[in-house]
Design a protein around this motif. Structure first.
Motif, PDB file in Angstrom:
ATOM      1  N   MET A  84      48.747  67.639 -69.569  1.00 12.39           N
ATOM      2  CA  MET A  84      50.035  67.295 -70.147  1.00 12.39           C
ATOM      3  C   MET A  84      50.018  67.567 -71.651  1.00 12.39           C
ATOM      4  SD  MET A  84      52.006  63.600 -70.309  1.00 12.39           S
ATOM      5  CE  MET A  84      50.998  62.992 -71.667  1.00 12.39           C
ATOM      6  N   ILE A  85      51.048  68.242 -72.120  1.00 12.59           N
ATOM      7  CA  ILE A  85      51.167  68.508 -73.550  1.00 12.59           C
ATOM      8  C   ILE A  85      51.932  67.366 -74.216  1.00 12.59           C
ATOM      9  CG2 ILE A  85      53.300  69.861 -73.281  1.00 12.59           C
ATOM     10  CD1 ILE A  85      52.269  71.652 -75.558  1.00 12.59           C
ATOM     11  N   LEU A  86      51.485  66.942 -75.383  1.00 12.12           N
ATOM     12  CA  LEU A  86      52.138  65.851 -76.097  1.00 12.12           C
ATOM     13  C   LEU A  86      53.414  66.353 -76.766  1.00 12.12           C
ATOM     14  CD1 LEU A  86      49.335  64.542 -75.621  1.00 12.12           C
ATOM     15  CD2 LEU A  86      49.484  63.595 -77.918  1.00 12.12           C
ATOM     16  N   CYS A  91      49.222  72.278 -81.103  1.00 11.24           N
ATOM     17  CA  CYS A  91      49.731  71.412 -80.045  1.00 11.24           C
ATOM     18  C   CYS A  91      48.543  70.709 -79.390  1.00 11.24           C
ATOM     19  CB  CYS A  91      50.547  72.196 -79.016  1.00 11.24           C
ATOM     20  SG  CYS A  91      49.696  73.611 -78.304  1.00 11.24           S
ATOM     21  N   PHE A  92      48.808  69.588 -78.743  1.00  7.54           N
ATOM     22  CA  PHE A  92      47.750  68.737 -78.215  1.00  7.54           C
ATOM     23  C   PHE A  92      47.946  68.506 -76.721  1.00  7.54           C
ATOM     24  CE2 PHE A  92      48.232  67.781 -82.689  1.00  7.54           C
ATOM     25  CZ  PHE A  92      46.923  67.749 -83.138  1.00  7.54           C
ATOM     26  N   PHE A  93      46.829  68.466 -76.000  1.00  6.94           N
ATOM     27  CA  PHE A  93      46.837  68.279 -74.554  1.00  6.94           C
ATOM     28  C   PHE A  93      45.999  67.063 -74.195  1.00  6.94           C
ATOM     29  CE2 PHE A  93      47.530  72.705 -75.454  1.00  6.94           C
ATOM     30  CZ  PHE A  93      48.545  73.079 -74.579  1.00  6.94           C
ATOM     31  N   ALA A 110      42.602  67.689 -76.370  1.00  5.72           N
ATOM     32  CA  ALA A 110      42.199  69.021 -76.811  1.00  5.72           C
ATOM     33  C   ALA A 110      43.420  69.632 -77.488  1.00  5.72           C
ATOM     34  CB  ALA A 110      41.739  69.883 -75.642  1.00  5.72           C
ATOM     35  N   ALA A 111      43.228  70.716 -78.213  1.00  4.74           N
ATOM     36  CA  ALA A 111      44.348  71.289 -78.962  1.00  4.74           C
ATOM     37  C   ALA A 111      44.312  72.814 -78.911  1.00  4.74           C
ATOM     38  CB  ALA A 111      44.320  70.807 -80.416  1.00  4.74           C
ATOM     39  N   ARG A 112      45.462  73.401 -79.209  1.00  3.99           N
ATOM     40  CA  ARG A 112      45.579  74.857 -79.337  1.00  3.99           C
ATOM     41  C   ARG A 112      46.209  75.172 -80.687  1.00  3.99           C
ATOM     42  NH1 ARG A 112      43.388  78.855 -76.411  1.00  3.99           N
ATOM     43  NH2 ARG A 112      45.065  80.114 -77.288  1.00  3.99           N
ATOM     44  N   SER A 171      54.728  70.361 -81.132  1.00  9.30           N
ATOM     45  CA  SER A 171      53.708  70.908 -82.028  1.00  9.30           C
ATOM     46  C   SER A 171      53.946  70.449 -83.457  1.00  9.30           C
ATOM     47  CB  SER A 171      53.699  72.441 -81.976  1.00  9.30           C
ATOM     48  OG  SER A 171      54.913  72.967 -82.492  1.00  9.30           O
ATOM     49  N   VAL A 172      52.950  70.695 -84.290  1.00 13.99           N
ATOM     50  CA  VAL A 172      53.059  70.440 -85.730  1.00 13.99           C
ATOM     51  C   VAL A 172      52.659  71.719 -86.455  1.00 13.99           C
ATOM     52  CG1 VAL A 172      52.262  69.052 -87.686  1.00 13.99           C
ATOM     53  CG2 VAL A 172      52.478  68.008 -85.422  1.00 13.99           C
ATOM     54  N   ASP A 173      53.510  72.178 -87.362  1.00 11.53           N
ATOM     55  CA  ASP A 173      53.187  73.375 -88.134  1.00 11.53           C
ATOM     56  C   ASP A 173      52.067  73.081 -89.129  1.00 11.53           C
ATOM     57  OD1 ASP A 173      55.171  74.712 -86.810  1.00 11.53           O
ATOM     58  OD2 ASP A 173      56.622  74.620 -88.456  1.00 11.53           O
ATOM     59  N   LEU A 174      51.157  74.032 -89.289  1.00 12.04           N
ATOM     60  CA  LEU A 174      50.065  73.917 -90.254  1.00 12.04           C
ATOM     61  C   LEU A 174      50.189  75.028 -91.290  1.00 12.04           C
ATOM     62  CD1 LEU A 174      47.009  73.067 -87.960  1.00 12.04           C
ATOM     63  CD2 LEU A 174      48.580  71.507 -89.134  1.00 12.04           C
ATOM     64  N   ARG A 175      49.682  74.726 -92.479  1.00 12.00           N
ATOM     65  CA  ARG A 175      49.870  75.612 -93.622  1.00 12.00           C
ATOM     66  C   ARG A 175      48.609  76.407 -93.943  1.00 12.00           C
ATOM     67  NH1 ARG A 175      54.545  73.729 -96.244  1.00 12.00           N
ATOM     68  NH2 ARG A 175      55.233  71.708 -95.447  1.00 12.00           N
ATOM     69  N   LEU A 176      48.812  77.497 -94.636  1.00 13.78           N
ATOM     70  CA  LEU A 176      47.715  78.355 -95.074  1.00 13.78           C
ATOM     71  C   LEU A 176      47.058  77.757 -96.314  1.00 13.78           C
ATOM     72  CD1 LEU A 176      46.285  81.142 -94.708  1.00 13.78           C
ATOM     73  CD2 LEU A 176      48.047  82.093 -96.222  1.00 13.78           C
ATOM     74  N   GLY A 177      45.717  77.734 -96.317  1.00 16.60           N
ATOM     75  CA  GLY A 177      44.982  77.240 -97.469  1.00 16.60           C
ATOM     76  C   GLY A 177      44.801  78.304 -98.539  1.00 16.60           C
ATOM     77  N   THR A 178      43.900  78.053 -99.472  1.00 13.74           N
ATOM     78  CA  THR A 178      43.732  78.937-100.637  1.00 13.74           C
ATOM     79  C   THR A 178      42.471  79.791-100.567  1.00 13.74           C
ATOM     80  OG1 THR A 178      42.582  77.176-101.845  1.00 13.74           O
ATOM     81  CG2 THR A 178      44.972  77.328-102.137  1.00 13.74           C
TER      82      THR A 178
END
Length: 212
Positions: free
Chosen positions: A1-3, A163-165, A108-110, A37-44
């Motif tokens: 199941m995906i959260l 995203c998380f499962f 777990a996550a993707r 899902s939650v968007d993630l940002r690019l680091g430096t």
């Protein structure tokens, strides 16, 4: 199941540290949350393949020598928040998320790319999109530009989503795997393939064969 977004939010503020998801810094939740899902940002921090006088990677060298070869191949680049990293067509680079992520033992996550950037030809990982239960640290991007125009990538831009499962609770979290190589990293980490046990077994077999 995906959260879904409500379940992810519940986990982000869960008082039980064993169940809590950590994504920090979560700068603008209203921009970063999607339905599942939650968007993630690019680091430096970036690492790019540098041209060297090495003709090939000799996988049968001892791990310390291989580690030095890998570092010779990688050029480390630090980008200021207001400056772009230019990824040219056909180029490959390593980078990492701005966020530190912790995945509970029952999830777990993707890590996936965002459609907006996929339509411009940006691929954020080659094969390593899966995130094990118990992982903690910055997630690594394996960036490729498959378009025919250079892509300017600014730190802080949302190029990915996680995203998380739901899973049964693992007895073998990522950080306790015998050959874990990237646990707890907070910046871009280059490949540590030379730490895999297969190569030591191959070297030993070659050595025994040479004695015959």
């Amino acid at each position: 199941m995906i959260l879904n977004e409500a379940q992810i939010l519940e986990r982000l503020v869960d008082p039980d540290p064993e169940r809590r998801i950590i994504i920090t810094p979560l700068l603008k939740p209203e921009e970063q949350f999607g339905p599942t899902s939650v968007d993630l940002r690019l680091g430096t921090d970036f690492q790019v393949m540098a041209r060297t006088n090495l003709t090939h990677m000799d996988l049968m060298k001892d791990p310390e020598a291989l580690s030095r070869d890998v570092q010779k191949h990688m050029q480390h680049v630090k980008v200021k928040p207001t400056e772009p990293f230019i990824l040219h067509p056909g180029e490959f680079a390593l980078a990492s998320t701005l966020e530190y992520v912790k995945v509970p033992l029952d999830l777990a996550a993707r890590l996936e790319g965002r459609s907006t950037w996929g339509r411009l030809g940006l691929q954020i990982h080659a094969t390593a999109g899966f995130v094990d239960p118990g992982f903690r640290g910055a997630l690594t991007f394996e960036l490729s530009n498959v378009s025919n125009i250079p892509l300017p990538l600014y730190p802080g831009v949302r190029i990915s989503q996680i995203c998380f499962f739901l899973s049964t609770t693992t007895n073998l979290p990522y950080g306790k795997k015998r050959y874990t190589k990237y646990s707890g990293k907070t910046s871009t980490a280059s490949s540590a393939f030379f730490k895999d046990p297969e190569y030591s077994r191959i070297r030993e077999a070659q050595k025994q064969h040479s004695y015959r």
